[in-house]
Design an enzyme around this catalytic site. Structure first.
Site, PDB file in Angstrom:
ATOM      1  N   VAL A  64      -0.905   5.602  -5.355  1.00 52.66           N
ATOM      2  CA  VAL A  64      -1.893   5.041  -4.428  1.00 52.66           C
ATOM      3  C   VAL A  64      -1.344   3.742  -3.831  1.00 52.66           C
ATOM      4  O   VAL A  64      -0.701   2.964  -4.534  1.00 52.66           O
ATOM      5  CB  VAL A  64      -3.210   4.711  -5.182  1.00 52.66           C
ATOM      6  CG1 VAL A  64      -4.239   4.075  -4.264  1.00 52.66           C
ATOM      7  CG2 VAL A  64      -3.773   5.949  -5.837  1.00 52.66           C
ATOM      8  N   CYS A  65      -1.622   3.510  -2.538  1.00 52.24           N
ATOM      9  CA  CYS A  65      -1.342   2.208  -1.920  1.00 52.24           C
ATOM     10  C   CYS A  65      -2.402   1.954  -0.854  1.00 52.24           C
ATOM     11  O   CYS A  65      -3.460   2.576  -0.864  1.00 52.24           O
ATOM     12  CB  CYS A  65       0.078   2.135  -1.360  1.00 52.24           C
ATOM     13  SG  CYS A  65       0.332   3.099   0.141  1.00 52.24           S
ATOM     14  N   ARG A  66      -2.119   1.061   0.074  1.00 49.10           N
ATOM     15  CA  ARG A  66      -3.111   0.711   1.092  1.00 49.10           C
ATOM     16  C   ARG A  66      -3.340   1.851   2.080  1.00 49.10           C
ATOM     17  O   ARG A  66      -4.473   2.198   2.392  1.00 49.10           O
ATOM     18  CB  ARG A  66      -2.661  -0.558   1.826  1.00 49.10           C
ATOM     19  CG  ARG A  66      -3.636  -1.037   2.873  1.00 49.10           C
ATOM     20  CD  ARG A  66      -3.180  -2.378   3.473  1.00 49.10           C
ATOM     21  NE  ARG A  66      -4.019  -2.733   4.596  1.00 49.10           N
ATOM     22  CZ  ARG A  66      -3.767  -2.393   5.865  1.00 49.10           C
ATOM     23  NH1 ARG A  66      -2.681  -1.691   6.155  1.00 49.10           N
ATOM     24  NH2 ARG A  66      -4.576  -2.743   6.825  1.00 49.10           N
ATOM     25  N   GLY A 112      -0.850   4.811   2.309  1.00 44.84           N
ATOM     26  CA  GLY A 112      -0.108   6.024   1.970  1.00 44.84           C
ATOM     27  C   GLY A 112       1.391   5.901   2.163  1.00 44.84           C
ATOM     28  O   GLY A 112       2.148   6.766   1.723  1.00 44.84           O
ATOM     29  N   MET A 169      -5.941   3.449   0.205  1.00 47.07           N
ATOM     30  CA  MET A 169      -7.228   2.789  -0.016  1.00 47.07           C
ATOM     31  C   MET A 169      -8.009   2.587   1.280  1.00 47.07           C
ATOM     32  O   MET A 169      -9.225   2.434   1.240  1.00 47.07           O
ATOM     33  CB  MET A 169      -7.023   1.458  -0.740  1.00 47.07           C
ATOM     34  CG  MET A 169      -6.513   1.616  -2.168  1.00 47.07           C
ATOM     35  SD  MET A 169      -7.580   2.615  -3.237  1.00 47.07           S
ATOM     36  CE  MET A 169      -8.971   1.506  -3.463  1.00 47.07           C
TER      37      MET A 169
END
Length: 98
Positions: A62-64, A66, A90
């Site tokens: 997971v990140c901000r 993708g 996110m």
């Protein structure tokens, strides 16, 4: 690279299944909210901390948005880990955070 939508990940989280989420955002980004149960390993530290991960388990990255999680997914795949990238990150997450 395997991918999942934020909706698919949310359904796994809400079903109380055991899943392994790795959030590769920086600690200041994670402080604003992360998916419950996610472990924070910033992308820049992943190479040094990947020994904390178990190759027999599956991980969702997971990140901000993708992008960084996609880099992390490719990196870990190349080292023999079972990983899936959460598309949209996110920014697209509409589930619970803590």
């Amino acid at each position: 690279m395997k991918t999942m939508t934020t909706q698919q990940v949310r359904e796994l989280v809400e079903s109380k299944q055991t899943i392994n989420l790795i959030d590769v955002r920086e600690t200041n980004e994670v402080a604003a909210g992360k998916i419950p149960g996610a472990i924070n390993i910033p992308l820049g530290l992943l190479e040094f901390r990947m020994n904390e991960l178990d190759k027999s388990k599956e991980y969702i990255m997971v990140c901000r948005s993708g992008g960084r999680s996609g880099q992390a997914t490719n990196f870990l795949e190349n080292h023999g880990y079972k990983v899936t990238n959460m598309d949209g990150g996110m920014l697209d997450w509409n589930g619970e955070t803590n």
